[in-house]
Scaffold this motif. Structure first.
Motif, PDB file in Angstrom:
ATOM      1  N   GLU A  18       0.659  -1.195   0.100  1.00  0.00           N
ATOM      2  CA  GLU A  18      -0.003   0.050   0.171  1.00  0.00           C
ATOM      3  C   GLU A  18       0.790   1.436   0.077  1.00  0.00           C
ATOM      4  OE1 GLU A  18      -0.614   1.828   3.725  1.00  0.00           O
ATOM      5  OE2 GLU A  18      -1.858   0.011   4.438  1.00  0.00           O
ATOM      6  N   ARG A  34       1.264   3.972   2.151  1.00  0.00           N
ATOM      7  CA  ARG A  34       2.466   4.329   3.335  1.00  0.00           C
ATOM      8  C   ARG A  34       3.648   3.524   3.023  1.00  0.00           C
ATOM      9  NH1 ARG A  34      -1.993   3.691   8.231  1.00  0.00           N
ATOM     10  NH2 ARG A  34      -2.655   1.819   6.701  1.00  0.00           N
ATOM     11  N   GLN A  36      -2.696  -7.770   4.946  1.00  0.00           N
ATOM     12  CA  GLN A  36      -3.354  -6.604   4.568  1.00  0.00           C
ATOM     13  C   GLN A  36      -4.156  -6.619   3.215  1.00  0.00           C
ATOM     14  OE1 GLN A  36       1.039  -4.766   4.381  1.00  0.00           O
ATOM     15  NE2 GLN A  36      -0.466  -2.790   4.582  1.00  0.00           N
ATOM     16  N   PRO A  65       1.817  -0.126  10.073  1.00  0.00           N
ATOM     17  CA  PRO A  65       0.448   0.398   9.155  1.00  0.00           C
ATOM     18  C   PRO A  65      -0.653  -0.210   9.861  1.00  0.00           C
ATOM     19  CG  PRO A  65       2.037  -0.253   7.449  1.00  0.00           C
ATOM     20  CD  PRO A  65       2.556  -0.826   8.754  1.00  0.00           C
ATOM     21  N   GLN A  66      -0.666  -1.677  10.021  1.00  0.00           N
ATOM     22  CA  GLN A  66      -1.816  -2.488  10.632  1.00  0.00           C
ATOM     23  C   GLN A  66      -2.057  -2.248  12.125  1.00  0.00           C
ATOM     24  OE1 GLN A  66      -2.206  -6.572   9.338  1.00  0.00           O
ATOM     25  NE2 GLN A  66       0.007  -6.184   8.359  1.00  0.00           N
ATOM     26  N   VAL A 117      -1.455   1.003  13.326  1.00  0.00           N
ATOM     27  CA  VAL A 117      -1.989   2.250  13.167  1.00  0.00           C
ATOM     28  C   VAL A 117      -3.455   2.115  12.924  1.00  0.00           C
ATOM     29  CG1 VAL A 117      -1.807   4.292  11.731  1.00  0.00           C
ATOM     30  CG2 VAL A 117       0.164   3.421  12.719  1.00  0.00           C
ATOM     31  N   ASP A 118      -3.806   1.420  12.007  1.00  0.00           N
ATOM     32  CA  ASP A 118      -5.144   1.338  11.664  1.00  0.00           C
ATOM     33  C   ASP A 118      -6.077   0.788  12.665  1.00  0.00           C
ATOM     34  OD1 ASP A 118      -4.474   2.402   9.244  1.00  0.00           O
ATOM     35  OD2 ASP A 118      -4.592   0.621   8.095  1.00  0.00           O
ATOM     36  N   ALA A 119      -5.359  -0.409  13.449  1.00  0.00           N
ATOM     37  CA  ALA A 119      -6.141  -0.887  14.306  1.00  0.00           C
ATOM     38  C   ALA A 119      -6.540  -0.213  15.672  1.00  0.00           C
ATOM     39  CB  ALA A 119      -5.464  -2.190  14.600  1.00  0.00           C
ATOM     40  N   ALA A 170      -6.025   3.233  16.005  1.00  0.00           N
ATOM     41  CA  ALA A 170      -6.338   4.690  15.825  1.00  0.00           C
ATOM     42  C   ALA A 170      -7.569   5.042  16.825  1.00  0.00           C
ATOM     43  CB  ALA A 170      -6.777   5.171  14.433  1.00  0.00           C
ATOM     44  N   GLY A 179       2.918   5.886   9.408  1.00  0.00           N
ATOM     45  CA  GLY A 179       1.723   6.207  10.008  1.00  0.00           C
ATOM     46  C   GLY A 179       2.214   6.391  11.446  1.00  0.00           C
TER      47      GLY A 179
END
Lengths: 375, 375
Positions: A226, A228, A344, B207-208, B210-212, B214, B237
């Motif tokens: 992705e 990022r 992902q 990134p995973q 960060v998304d989980a 947030a 992120g």
């Protein structure tokens, strides 16, 4: 957007998409990236057909071809007169038969199938030459060597044709060796990548390779699915990214349905680096296949390349068919090469959409970094 | 430069420096980052002295403390009345004695030494409480839990004191669990990190996570020793970075000289994730110690935590002394926790200089990214 490679290769976004599927290659090239067809599964004749199809789709936009030329293979298999299948020891045939019984699959027809010698020979320097010759008769913009230094004949022919040579590496030492052997572009691939991979992570490997081979451009591979992650790779000093796994769950991918479902459900912890599919360490979905070869007390351990590759490919073709017919044991065994980014990959999308989302995500990540830095 | 954490914690650059050495903690804090003292090796009394020393050095600038509170420990050791050393099986004592003979070290005095029960108990939730109480009597700006969810008592006491709680994780699942347990900041640590670590790389994990979690802020850890890697982490992120390994070869570090020399010479391929030093998988220099415990046919395999930790710490103290006296076998055994960035640690520098170079390298990387993006 501009790096040394976007200019040199005539692309909008420095995204290199490795795939065994011509539809993915064409879709990424047409979306502004650079598709690279993995040629190892094809005979020279078949490769010629695939590339002609791509030529018709991409309208002069650039794409490339990837061949597998390991530096070291099983010594017996290096003898051009050998019947490769005769080199598979009885213990390994027996273990495969045991696995097939245990998982309810009948008898392995596997490594006895016709054409195995030819398929096995394609991953030798001599065998790869046929594929390279075919590739260079098409208007390719890159030829890549996926394992080991590009052989001199490959470098010479590519140079004569004006085609840059890329080489995948997992260590700093290999990177400098590949450049000495004539590679024009280095793909620094972290341990999190799918397929043949080393032990050092992308975050640690890329800056070291960039420094070691400068001014030769470096693509980052491993852990990139992705925008990022593309931004992170460029921050590390890469001139672009090389992605393979993320295409396996696209609409275009020819991934067997049972494997595609496993990938969509998998987390980043569900892969393992194992010799059980090719004879060399390759990251793939953890499944009964990897667990049995790597962990069962009765396992004889994987063979070298190309023997384990032949044995596994034939067996996994049978496993795939049985899995599609609903055989539960076959579903446990089924797997495929994929990187940790499988966590992902949760939705089937067109390859084009993956590219567009990556470009958008890259832009957002750079914007965020600007905000942080300028505040 | 500004992220949610620079503002909240009052720092110039979002660099968190984990170290067992108070001099490193103070130097990084004074250079504009945030030092975090690893408290596990200290008794509560000693920790109090160390923190008082830091208080005197940093003149009100912020620093933190890290404790080790594993979720699961050896069941025998969880009994508060147990003599931990009685729980070390005969086989493991014998194997240690065999190793000492084999490498010319005489008899292990190791796990018999006084104070072992207390040391082992510090990595239990009850034992960590003493350290937490001491830490919260100082003007700390952060308390971190290095393994397992922060225990409720830790969260409650920190909240009451207005001190944010950070928790280290190696998986997305653990990250959401830590937030549910009250963590205010998540440190997402990739497999390339030194010390206790999971299997997923920083590039894939951050990134995973960060998304989980947030909007909970995330620090990236693992694979970060220079400015390009800081920029990459923020592109993924993260709101900052958490570094441990890079301080081990600074002037200030109390790393044993033999280990420091090994680190300066090591490449990124010279680490291994092994249970042989603590009972849980921890990345460290590959040495005869890791090879013997993990690979020797006569190895009984490492014990759980804290028993293996006690056994290994005592043995390695002896090994370190013998190595400094020139014992070649001891030099083969000597090792320490360090991440794959050890390949980038080739020169002894003041900790302050590492910080300044990281800030400069970060700026250069962002500048390069701007150039690529705006072209």
């Amino acid at each position: 957007m501009r790096t040394s490679l976007t200019e040199r290769l005539g692309i909008d976004f420095p995204l290199f998409a490795f795939s065994h599927c011509r539809d993915v290659v064409a879709a990424v090239t047409n979306a502004g990236g650079f598709g690279v067809l993995g040629a190892v599964a094809y005979s020279p004749e078949r490769l010629d057909q695939e590339l002609s199809w791509i030529d018709a789709q991409v309208n002069g936009r650039p794409y490339g071809v990837d061949v597998l030329v390991p530096g070291k293979i099983d010594p017996g298999a290096a003898d051009p007169g050998a019947h490769l299948l005769d080199l598979v020891p009885e213990r390994h045939r027996d273990f495969l038969a045991h696995l097939f019984r245990k998982y309810g699959l009948g008898l392995p027809g596997g490594p006895m199938e016709p054409g195995a010698d030819e398929a096995g020979r394609r991953v030798t320097p001599e065998g790869a030459t046929g594929l390279i010759d075919v590739a260079l008769r098409h208007p390719i913009g890159l030829i890549a060597s996926a394992l080991g230094p590009p052989p001199p004949a490959m470098v010479d022919r590519a140079r004569a044709a004006g085609v840059p040579v890329a080489a995948l590496v997992g260590t700093v030492e290999h990177a400098t060796r590949q450049v000495a052997a004539g590679a024009d572009i280095i793909v620094a691939q972290g341990t999190e990548a799918g397929g043949h991979t080393g032990e050092v992570s992308t975050m640690v490997l890329v800056p070291q390779v960039v420094d070691a081979v400068a001014p030769v451009p470096v693509l980052a591979a491993g852990g990139i699915a992705e925008g990022r992650q593309v931004a992170a790779a460029l921050a590390l000093g890469a001139e672009g990214v090389w992605c393979g796994s993320v295409w396996l769950t696209t609409d275009e991918a020819e991934t067997p349905p049972v494997v595609k479902r496993k990938m969509l459900a998998a987390t980043s912890r569900d892969t393992v680096r194992s010799r059980s599919r090719t004879g060399k360490p390759a990251r793939q979905l953890r499944s009964a296949w990897t667990e049995e070869w790597d962990g069962a007390p009765e396992s004889p351990g994987p063979l070298g390349m190309p023997l384990q590759l032949l044995l596994a490919e034939a067996a996994m073709a049978q496993v795939g068919q049985a899995a599609e017919s609903g055989n539960p044991g076959a579903r446990e065994l089924a797997n495929y090469f994929v990187g940790q980014v499988v966590g992902q990959m949760n939705q089937v999308k067109p390859a084009r959409q993956v590219v567009y989302e990556m470009i958008k995500g890259y832009g957002d990540a750079v914007e965020r970094l600007r905000g942080i830095t300028d505040a």
